[in-house]
Scaffold this active site. Sequence first.
Site, PDB file in Angstrom:
ATOM      1  N   SER A 120     111.697 -36.403 100.057  1.00  0.00           N
ATOM      2  CA  SER A 120     112.227 -35.135  99.545  1.00  0.00           C
ATOM      3  C   SER A 120     113.382 -35.361  98.590  1.00  0.00           C
ATOM      4  O   SER A 120     113.722 -34.486  97.811  1.00  0.00           O
ATOM      5  CB  SER A 120     112.777 -34.290 100.685  1.00  0.00           C
ATOM      6  OG  SER A 120     111.832 -34.143 101.685  1.00  0.00           O
ATOM      7  N   HIS A 141     105.495 -35.457  96.039  1.00  0.00           N
ATOM      8  CA  HIS A 141     106.292 -34.637  96.956  1.00  0.00           C
ATOM      9  C   HIS A 141     105.621 -33.289  97.187  1.00  0.00           C
ATOM     10  O   HIS A 141     105.567 -32.450  96.282  1.00  0.00           O
ATOM     11  CB  HIS A 141     107.712 -34.455  96.389  1.00  0.00           C
ATOM     12  CG  HIS A 141     108.595 -33.668  97.286  1.00  0.00           C
ATOM     13  ND1 HIS A 141     109.507 -32.740  96.844  1.00  0.00           N
ATOM     14  CD2 HIS A 141     108.704 -33.655  98.652  1.00  0.00           C
ATOM     15  CE1 HIS A 141     110.130 -32.208  97.875  1.00  0.00           C
ATOM     16  NE2 HIS A 141     109.660 -32.736  98.976  1.00  0.00           N
ATOM     17  N   GLU A 153     105.494 -32.333  93.326  1.00  0.00           N
ATOM     18  CA  GLU A 153     106.355 -32.989  92.347  1.00  0.00           C
ATOM     19  C   GLU A 153     105.892 -34.444  92.227  1.00  0.00           C
ATOM     20  O   GLU A 153     105.845 -35.164  93.225  1.00  0.00           O
ATOM     21  CB  GLU A 153     107.819 -32.914  92.783  1.00  0.00           C
ATOM     22  CG  GLU A 153     108.381 -31.497  92.660  1.00  0.00           C
ATOM     23  CD  GLU A 153     109.815 -31.366  93.155  1.00  0.00           C
ATOM     24  OE1 GLU A 153     110.578 -30.621  92.536  1.00  0.00           O
ATOM     25  OE2 GLU A 153     110.151 -31.984  94.184  1.00  0.00           O
ATOM     26  N   ASN A 191     114.101 -29.105  95.469  1.00  0.00           N
ATOM     27  CA  ASN A 191     115.114 -29.252  96.514  1.00  0.00           C
ATOM     28  C   ASN A 191     116.523 -29.194  95.940  1.00  0.00           C
ATOM     29  O   ASN A 191     117.445 -28.689  96.590  1.00  0.00           O
ATOM     30  CB  ASN A 191     114.912 -30.558  97.284  1.00  0.00           C
ATOM     31  CG  ASN A 191     113.800 -30.435  98.305  1.00  0.00           C
ATOM     32  OD1 ASN A 191     113.305 -29.333  98.557  1.00  0.00           O
ATOM     33  ND2 ASN A 191     113.383 -31.549  98.872  1.00  0.00           N
TER      34      ASN A 191
HETATM   35  N1  CAA Z   1      99.913 -24.340 107.828  1.00  0.00           N
HETATM   36  C1  CAA Z   1      98.827 -23.890 107.171  1.00  0.00           C
HETATM   37  N2  CAA Z   1      98.709 -22.646 106.674  1.00  0.00           N
HETATM   38  C2  CAA Z   1      99.743 -21.821 106.879  1.00  0.00           C
HETATM   39  C3  CAA Z   1     100.901 -22.186 107.559  1.00  0.00           C
HETATM   40  C4  CAA Z   1     100.962 -23.514 108.045  1.00  0.00           C
HETATM   41  N3  CAA Z   1     102.057 -23.969 108.703  1.00  0.00           N
HETATM   42  N4  CAA Z   1     101.755 -21.134 107.582  1.00  0.00           N
HETATM   43  C5  CAA Z   1     101.146 -20.133 106.941  1.00  0.00           C
HETATM   44  N5  CAA Z   1      99.940 -20.549 106.518  1.00  0.00           N
HETATM   45  C6  CAA Z   1      99.001 -19.783 105.747  1.00  0.00           C
HETATM   46  C7  CAA Z   1      98.363 -18.710 106.560  1.00  0.00           C
HETATM   47  O1  CAA Z   1      97.212 -19.168 107.235  1.00  0.00           O
HETATM   48  C8  CAA Z   1      98.051 -17.684 105.518  1.00  0.00           C
HETATM   49  O2  CAA Z   1      96.861 -18.057 104.830  1.00  0.00           O
HETATM   50  P1  CAA Z   1      95.698 -17.001 104.624  1.00  0.00           P
HETATM   51  O3  CAA Z   1      96.293 -15.871 103.811  1.00  0.00           O
HETATM   52  O4  CAA Z   1      94.654 -17.804 103.888  1.00  0.00           O
HETATM   53  O5  CAA Z   1      95.279 -16.586 105.982  1.00  0.00           O
HETATM   54  C9  CAA Z   1      99.186 -17.808 104.502  1.00  0.00           C
HETATM   55  O6  CAA Z   1      99.725 -19.116 104.693  1.00  0.00           O
HETATM   56  C10 CAA Z   1     100.236 -16.773 104.708  1.00  0.00           C
HETATM   57  O7  CAA Z   1     100.712 -16.898 106.051  1.00  0.00           O
HETATM   58  P2  CAA Z   1     101.268 -15.716 106.939  1.00  0.00           P
HETATM   59  O8  CAA Z   1     100.571 -14.441 106.558  1.00  0.00           O
HETATM   60  O9  CAA Z   1     101.249 -16.121 108.372  1.00  0.00           O
HETATM   61  O10 CAA Z   1     102.795 -15.643 106.625  1.00  0.00           O
HETATM   62  P3  CAA Z   1     103.522 -15.351 105.273  1.00  0.00           P
HETATM   63  O11 CAA Z   1     102.779 -14.424 104.398  1.00  0.00           O
HETATM   64  O12 CAA Z   1     104.918 -15.028 105.670  1.00  0.00           O
HETATM   65  O13 CAA Z   1     103.540 -16.773 104.540  1.00  0.00           O
HETATM   66  C11 CAA Z   1     104.597 -18.794 104.070  1.00  0.00           C
HETATM   67  C12 CAA Z   1     104.054 -17.898 105.153  1.00  0.00           C
HETATM   68  C13 CAA Z   1     103.464 -19.265 103.174  1.00  0.00           C
HETATM   69  C14 CAA Z   1     105.200 -20.005 104.773  1.00  0.00           C
HETATM   70  C15 CAA Z   1     105.643 -17.991 103.208  1.00  0.00           C
HETATM   71  O14 CAA Z   1     106.561 -17.381 104.045  1.00  0.00           O
HETATM   72  C16 CAA Z   1     106.396 -18.866 102.222  1.00  0.00           C
HETATM   73  O15 CAA Z   1     105.926 -19.136 101.126  1.00  0.00           O
HETATM   74  N6  CAA Z   1     107.612 -19.295 102.606  1.00  0.00           N
HETATM   75  C17 CAA Z   1     108.440 -20.191 101.781  1.00  0.00           C
HETATM   76  C18 CAA Z   1     108.091 -21.608 102.117  1.00  0.00           C
HETATM   77  C19 CAA Z   1     108.884 -22.605 101.339  1.00  0.00           C
HETATM   78  O16 CAA Z   1     109.882 -22.327 100.696  1.00  0.00           O
HETATM   79  N7  CAA Z   1     108.440 -23.872 101.399  1.00  0.00           N
HETATM   80  C20 CAA Z   1     109.151 -24.957 100.762  1.00  0.00           C
HETATM   81  C21 CAA Z   1     110.186 -25.501 101.678  1.00  0.00           C
HETATM   82  S1  CAA Z   1     111.060 -26.852 100.929  1.00  0.00           S
HETATM   83  C22 CAA Z   1     110.075 -28.165 101.183  1.00  0.00           C
HETATM   84  O17 CAA Z   1     109.070 -28.138 101.829  1.00  0.00           O
HETATM   85  C23 CAA Z   1     110.491 -29.400 100.483  1.00  0.00           C
HETATM   86  C24 CAA Z   1     111.215 -30.359 101.277  1.00  0.00           C
HETATM   87  O18 CAA Z   1     111.226 -31.506 100.854  1.00  0.00           O
HETATM   88  C25 CAA Z   1     111.995 -30.015 102.442  1.00  0.00           C
END
Ligand code: CAA
Length: 460
Positions: A120, A141, A153, A191
Amino acid sequence: MAEMTAVGVVGLGTMGAGIVEVFARAGVPVVASEIDGTALERGRAHLVGSTDRAVSRGRLSPEDRDALIGRVRFVVGLSDLADVDLVVEAVPERLDLKRLVFGELSKICKPSAVLASNTSSLSVTEIAVTTDRPDRVIGLHFFNPAPVMKLVEIVRTVVTAPSVVADAQALCARLNKVGVTIGDRAGFVANALLFGYLNQAVTMLESGFVTRDDLDAAMKLGAGLPMGPLTLLDLIGLDVGLEVLDTMYDRGGRNQRHAAAPLIRQMVTAGLLGRKTGRGFYTYGTPAPSPEAPADGGTDVVLVTDEPVIAAAMASDRPEDVVGLHVHRDAVAEVVRSVLTGDAAVAAARAVCAERGLVPVVCGDRSGRVVNALLFPYLNDAVKMLEASYATVEDIDHAMTLGCGYPAGPFEQLDAIGPGVVLDGLRAMYEETREPGLAPAPLLSQLVTAGRGFRSESLR
Ligand code: CAA
């Protein structure tokens, strides 16, 4: 790698298991490796859970789920990776550990294999030089949840072969992801922008400026983000967040915005890592606490908009009854209490908001309140990144929309809000706090002077 027949994934935590799913969904056979049987079973359970959930939502047929899981061979140790064309490493975010794994992979994998790290924030270059093939080492990434977030990335070092970068870009297309190719800088694009904001949010919570639920509601409903910052930190894992912040602080010029809030470190020490341990800022697997009971009203409220609240309070003859009220996206109202505002006035303001269908977010009397105080410095960070020529306007916008689910990229947002509004807001925050990280980027001031937006041709 373009003709890839099999890949390996090393480390089956949240990210590794998600990356396995991404490859298997795209029809690529995967060798999924963990350090011991217990960790392997945890990784397998993660994949089964995620694909079962897709089946239950009607997004995947049971047959396709079985075929997907059938493409994955779960193994303990690295020796089964001898014949794969690509390995993606996703072990915990520690440089010594990653260097150890890459040193081993370099001995085991065939010479043509590409070795990729899902780090990350660590230096891909420092990882690459532990191998026998630094020119075939790259960063790939992914973002959490890996099956959902579209961004990858692609981090190229000064020695990565151009053909390896081109193959990585083709691979992303095959995985139905968008690859953004960038240099090896701490935190890369997403990030570096995300964590300054997340860290600032925790500092706000820690100082008692706003409550947990109000903070998350402000950014989810008031800024239109997919989740509030504390919910997102729980998803990412506070341990991962702390590693990312510490690395960015050390590698990224000791930027105060990346100096981890003490609360994050304390929670990690206490094992409150977020969803994966059942407790972080929130508790998982138990019913949510019932919402705070509204207090009785009992006063008339003087509503003040768009001023510093305390000055307006002092100008009135009832300073205890004065609150500020700032509405965002017709969804959230920041209820700003000055040092003199009474509890009855806050309760009455909450009731007024509720009557109008607005979620009240109660906060202290500081420039930018909650939403702008978190949003504008993040936009400023994006301008500083552009100014440093690290990435283009499009790539930075892509990183935040496709990697973090933001409704718009920072430059799209800057142009929509108006660079002048953001500049004025930052100046006010900087004057109030004298925080160096809040000083407006010179490029922002220049564009305001020139009357130009960020997405004009000259900046592309
Ligand atoms: N694994 C697989 N699929 C998942 C999942 C998981 N853990 N969580 C959610 N999903 C899928 C669901 O199955 C759903 O798909 P469908 O529409 O095909 O059924 C879709 O994502 C939407 O899920 P939900 O309806 O349950 O929930 P939501 O609409 O609130 O979406 C989310 C969940 C996609 C996580 C959304 O809240 C989001 O985009 N959040 C921001 C996430 C983010 O910022 N990620 C980056 C973090 S930083 C990082 O990762 C980098 C690092 O190096 C730390």
